[in-house]
Structure formats: structure tokens, C-alpha cells
Design a protein around this motif. Structure first.
Motif, PDB file in Angstrom:
ATOM      1  N   ALA A 287      23.805  33.718  -0.576  1.00 53.62           N
ATOM      2  CA  ALA A 287      24.360  33.669  -1.937  1.00 53.62           C
ATOM      3  C   ALA A 287      25.532  34.627  -2.081  1.00 53.62           C
ATOM      4  O   ALA A 287      26.541  34.302  -2.724  1.00 53.62           O
ATOM      5  N   SER A 288      25.434  35.799  -1.482  1.00 52.39           N
ATOM      6  CA  SER A 288      26.528  36.770  -1.554  1.00 52.39           C
ATOM      7  C   SER A 288      27.756  36.282  -0.807  1.00 52.39           C
ATOM      8  O   SER A 288      28.891  36.432  -1.275  1.00 52.39           O
ATOM      9  N   LEU A 289      27.555  35.678   0.372  1.00 53.76           N
ATOM     10  CA  LEU A 289      28.681  35.161   1.147  1.00 53.76           C
ATOM     11  C   LEU A 289      29.413  34.058   0.399  1.00 53.76           C
ATOM     12  O   LEU A 289      30.642  33.915   0.520  1.00 53.76           O
ATOM     13  N   MET A 290      28.687  33.273  -0.375  1.00 49.35           N
ATOM     14  CA  MET A 290      29.319  32.193  -1.119  1.00 49.35           C
ATOM     15  C   MET A 290      29.960  32.674  -2.415  1.00 49.35           C
ATOM     16  O   MET A 290      31.034  32.206  -2.802  1.00 49.35           O
ATOM     17  N   SER A 291      29.319  33.576  -3.115  1.00 54.84           N
ATOM     18  CA  SER A 291      29.752  33.913  -4.471  1.00 54.84           C
ATOM     19  C   SER A 291      30.762  35.047  -4.536  1.00 54.84           C
ATOM     20  O   SER A 291      31.690  35.008  -5.363  1.00 54.84           O
ATOM     21  N   ILE A 292      30.629  36.070  -3.700  1.00 55.27           N
ATOM     22  CA  ILE A 292      31.490  37.248  -3.817  1.00 55.27           C
ATOM     23  C   ILE A 292      32.968  36.925  -3.586  1.00 55.27           C
ATOM     24  O   ILE A 292      33.828  37.318  -4.401  1.00 55.27           O
ATOM     25  N   PRO A 293      33.334  36.221  -2.503  1.00 58.71           N
ATOM     26  CA  PRO A 293      34.772  35.900  -2.355  1.00 58.71           C
ATOM     27  C   PRO A 293      35.317  35.077  -3.517  1.00 58.71           C
ATOM     28  O   PRO A 293      36.422  35.352  -4.011  1.00 58.71           O
TER      29      PRO A 293
ATOM     30  N   ASP B  37      32.344  32.811 -19.228  1.00 54.88           N
ATOM     31  CA  ASP B  37      31.492  33.249 -20.335  1.00 54.88           C
ATOM     32  C   ASP B  37      30.295  32.315 -20.508  1.00 54.88           C
ATOM     33  O   ASP B  37      29.177  32.766 -20.771  1.00 54.88           O
ATOM     34  N   VAL B  38      30.527  31.011 -20.373  1.00 56.33           N
ATOM     35  CA  VAL B  38      29.432  30.052 -20.497  1.00 56.33           C
ATOM     36  C   VAL B  38      28.420  30.257 -19.383  1.00 56.33           C
ATOM     37  O   VAL B  38      27.194  30.263 -19.618  1.00 56.33           O
ATOM     38  N   MET B  39      28.899  30.457 -18.153  1.00 53.25           N
ATOM     39  CA  MET B  39      27.996  30.655 -17.017  1.00 53.25           C
ATOM     40  C   MET B  39      27.208  31.946 -17.141  1.00 53.25           C
ATOM     41  O   MET B  39      26.072  32.037 -16.655  1.00 53.25           O
ATOM     42  N   THR B  40      27.802  32.951 -17.775  1.00 51.73           N
ATOM     43  CA  THR B  40      27.095  34.227 -17.944  1.00 51.73           C
ATOM     44  C   THR B  40      25.830  34.062 -18.772  1.00 51.73           C
ATOM     45  O   THR B  40      24.825  34.728 -18.526  1.00 51.73           O
ATOM     46  N   GLY B  41      25.878  33.151 -19.754  1.00 50.77           N
ATOM     47  CA  GLY B  41      24.725  32.961 -20.627  1.00 50.77           C
ATOM     48  C   GLY B  41      23.757  31.887 -20.177  1.00 50.77           C
ATOM     49  O   GLY B  41      22.779  31.602 -20.883  1.00 50.77           O
ATOM     50  N   ILE B  42      24.000  31.288 -19.007  1.00 53.55           N
ATOM     51  CA  ILE B  42      23.107  30.233 -18.529  1.00 53.55           C
ATOM     52  C   ILE B  42      21.770  30.831 -18.096  1.00 53.55           C
ATOM     53  O   ILE B  42      21.744  31.773 -17.294  1.00 53.55           O
ATOM     54  N   PRO B  43      20.636  30.312 -18.578  1.00 52.93           N
ATOM     55  CA  PRO B  43      19.331  30.781 -18.086  1.00 52.93           C
ATOM     56  C   PRO B  43      19.182  30.474 -16.599  1.00 52.93           C
ATOM     57  O   PRO B  43      19.720  29.477 -16.099  1.00 52.93           O
TER      58      PRO B  43
ATOM     59  N   LEU C 227      21.182  30.917  -6.605  1.00 52.69           N
ATOM     60  CA  LEU C 227      21.461  32.340  -6.806  1.00 52.69           C
ATOM     61  C   LEU C 227      22.966  32.603  -6.878  1.00 52.69           C
ATOM     62  O   LEU C 227      23.416  33.471  -7.632  1.00 52.69           O
ATOM     63  N   ALA C 228      23.752  31.849  -6.098  1.00 51.76           N
ATOM     64  CA  ALA C 228      25.202  32.026  -6.131  1.00 51.76           C
ATOM     65  C   ALA C 228      25.767  31.649  -7.497  1.00 51.76           C
ATOM     66  O   ALA C 228      26.695  32.303  -8.004  1.00 51.76           O
ATOM     67  N   VAL C 229      25.215  30.609  -8.109  1.00 52.58           N
ATOM     68  CA  VAL C 229      25.660  30.212  -9.448  1.00 52.58           C
ATOM     69  C   VAL C 229      25.431  31.349 -10.441  1.00 52.58           C
ATOM     70  O   VAL C 229      26.237  31.578 -11.353  1.00 52.58           O
ATOM     71  N   LEU C 230      24.327  32.077 -10.265  1.00 49.63           N
ATOM     72  CA  LEU C 230      24.023  33.186 -11.167  1.00 49.63           C
ATOM     73  C   LEU C 230      24.860  34.424 -10.860  1.00 49.63           C
ATOM     74  O   LEU C 230      25.163  35.214 -11.760  1.00 49.63           O
ATOM     75  N   MET C 231      25.241  34.602  -9.607  1.00 51.73           N
ATOM     76  CA  MET C 231      25.995  35.796  -9.223  1.00 51.73           C
ATOM     77  C   MET C 231      27.457  35.727  -9.637  1.00 51.73           C
ATOM     78  O   MET C 231      28.052  36.745 -10.008  1.00 51.73           O
ATOM     79  N   ILE C 232      28.051  34.552  -9.553  1.00 54.86           N
ATOM     80  CA  ILE C 232      29.498  34.419  -9.743  1.00 54.86           C
ATOM     81  C   ILE C 232      29.982  35.010 -11.071  1.00 54.86           C
ATOM     82  O   ILE C 232      30.903  35.840 -11.077  1.00 54.86           O
TER      83      ILE C 232
END
Length: 302
Positions: A97-103, A130-136, A165-170
Motif C-alpha cells: 500500500a505504501s509503494l502504491m500510495s506514497i509516490p 477532500d472527498v476521499m479524506t472523509g470516505i469510511p 489501504l492505498a485508497v485510504l492512505m493517499i
């Protein structure tokens, strides 16, 4: 013109005397100070009680075997067993998840701060962040389940869990990195441009190293958040008691799902294992945070 006359604390007058209002200000300052310390103490009480409960309950089952054995063939009433299979799963899923989301997240933050000032695309990106930040978290799991598993036909796996998990991290990393990049003084950018350094090189050699410590802190906050997520993993990796080193094939366990499974068992032995796994999860997050802070201190510009 004579100096203004001020009333002293003792009722006298004089140009150099201490104003009467200074005592009132000091009283207000002390009241606010007491209120702040009281609020801090009230906030610490739940945290301290949770940590005390986890440490006191989990320490009774922590041992070498607990980290080196899986639950394969171990029932809820049986003593023994451990978190080895879940530990492997969590580390692999969070790493993927970190390899996908961090870059993606850091590059998005760089675009928003350095290139997208006020244009239409940057506003659209900020809106969706902002929308993704509030996604459950369970919605992220449902998305991966519906698209990756049901529509595309891939099987449940550790990689599917890493996608959720990457969707939540981004969004978390984007927002934290964006704020850190905004704190970099414009004087540093202008000095670099004045020397003839192109923008991309200024970003990579000046801006990013200056904000590196803050970006790492934001990344670790995102990692700590997703490492404890359970709902999206229940939908994407399922629950298994066997060791699976391959995150791209078959069901895979994780520490959050292990805790959920063991805590739901009515047997006290299983509940004790859940406490031990919770303590191990907190310890891993603390080690990762400490390592990230140490790395940030050594690599940041003085």
C-alpha cells in the motif's frame, strides 16, 4: 508634556508604577493555563487507560513462540498459537500500500503547491482529495471488492487488501505533504531560480529536502492509520489461519483481522491472544515511527 499617571496596586500614582490591570491579566493567564492543563489531563486519561489495559493484558501472552507460530491447527480453546501468519500479512500489505500510495500522493501534493496554483485542475483534485479524506474505510473495501474482485475477476488476496489501504492512505499523505510544502519559504525557491536552477531541480533539491521531515511524519501517520484498519481487509483478504507469503494469491491474514477473529471467540485463551496481537501491533507502529523520525533527522537539511 508630562508622563501619563497610572494607579499603582497600593492606590498611589506615578509614571513608572505598575498598572492595576496587570494583576487582572495575570489572573486570566493563570486561569487559562489551568484550563489548558486540565483539558490535557482529561485527554490523556482515556489514552493512558487504553495503553495500560493493552499492556497489562497483552504482556501475559507475549513470547518468542507467539511471534514465530501461526494458528494453523490451533482451536479457540487450545493454548499456544501465535501471530506469525498475521504479522507477515500485515507487513506485506502495508508495504504494498505504501509503494502504491506514497509516490502518487507526494507527486499530487507537489503539483498542487508548485504547479497548480489557482488553475481549474488543481481545484478539481483538491475537491476529490477532500472527498476521499472523509470516505469510511469500509467503503474503500467495498470499492476494491466490487471492482477488483467481482468485476475484474481477481481473487481475494493480500494485494487486494493493499489496494484498499492505498485508497485510504493517499488523501492523508496528500494533505500532510501539501501543508509541509507550503511551509517552505518562497525565498529559497527564488534564490534557486536566481541562480538559474530549473523548477524541477529546485523542487527535488531544495523544496522536498526542506519539507522532508514533515512529509515523513505525515506518511507515518497514514501508515499508522491503515495498519489498524479491519473493515476493508475483511472484505478483501478474508480470514485465514495458515501462513501465506504470497500477497498476490489466496487469502491472507493480518493483525487487525486476527484481533477481530480472536476477540470474537468466547474462549478466554483466544481473547488473551487478541490482547497480545493488539500489543504487538502498537509496538510495530511505535518502531516504525521511531525509525522514520531517525531517518528524517539524518537526511533533512540543516
Amino acid at each position: 508634556m508630562s508622563a501619563p499617571t497610572l494607579k499603582t496596586r497600593h492606590g498611589g500614582t506615578g509614571s513608572a508604577a505598575i498598572p492595576e490591570t496587570s494583576g487582572v491579566r495575570k489572573l486570566k493567564d493563570n486561569i487559562v493555563l489551568v484550563a489548558v492543563y486540565t483539558a490535557f489531563a482529561l485527554a490523556i486519561i482515556p489514552l493512558a487507560s487504553v495503553l495500560f489495559k493493552i499492556v497489562s493484558e497483552g504482556a501475559t501472552v507475549i513470547s518468542g513462540d507467539f511471534f514465530l507460530k501461526s494458528m494453523n491447527g490451533v482451536g479457540g480453546r487450545d493454548a499456544g498459537g501465535g501471530i506469525y501468519h498475521s504479522l507477515i500479512g500485515t507487513l506485506e500489505q502495508v508495504a504494498l500500500a505504501s509503494l502504491m500510495s506514497i509516490p502518487i500522493a507526494v507527486l499530487t501534493a507537489v503539483y498542487l503547491v508548485e504547479y497548480g496554483q489557482g488553475n481549474r485542475l488543481s481545484k478539481i483534485i483538491s475537491f476529490f482529495v477532500d472527498v476521499m479524506t472523509g470516505i469510511p474505510s469500509i467503503v474503500a473495501g467495498l470499492f476494491v471488492l466490487a471492482f477488483w474482485i467481482l468485476v475484474l475477476g481477481f481473487e481475494v488476496s493480500g494485494f487486494a487488501g493493499a489496494l484498499a489501504l492505498a485508497v485510504l492512505m493517499i488523501p492523508t499523505v496528500v494533505r500532510s505533504a501539501e501543508e509541509m510544502l507550503k511551509l517552505v519559504p518562497n525565498d529559497l525557491r527564488e534564490a534557486s531560480y536566481a541562480l538559474g536552477v530549473p523548477r524541477w531541480r529546485t523542487i527535488t533539491k531544495v523544496v522536498l529536502p526542506t519539507a522532508f521531515t514533515g512529509i515523513i511524519t505525515g506518511i507515518m501517520l497514514a501508515v499508522a492509520r491503515v495498519m489498524g484498519e479491519t473493515a476493508p481487509l475483511l472484505l478483501t483478504i478474508w480470514v485465514t489461519k495458515v501462513i501465506n507469503f504470497n500477497p498476490f494469491e489466496g487469502a491472507q491474514s493480518s493483525l487487525p483481522t486476527y484481533i477481530w477473529e480472536q476477540a470474537g471467540d468466547p474462549n478466554q485463551v483466544a481473547v488473551d491472544r487478541a490482547w497480545g496481537a493488539a500489543l504487538a501491533l502498537i509496538f510495530i507502529i511505535m518502531v516504525l515511527n521511531f525509525g522514520a523520525r531517525l531517518l528524517a533527522r539524518r537526511t533533512s537539511i540543516r
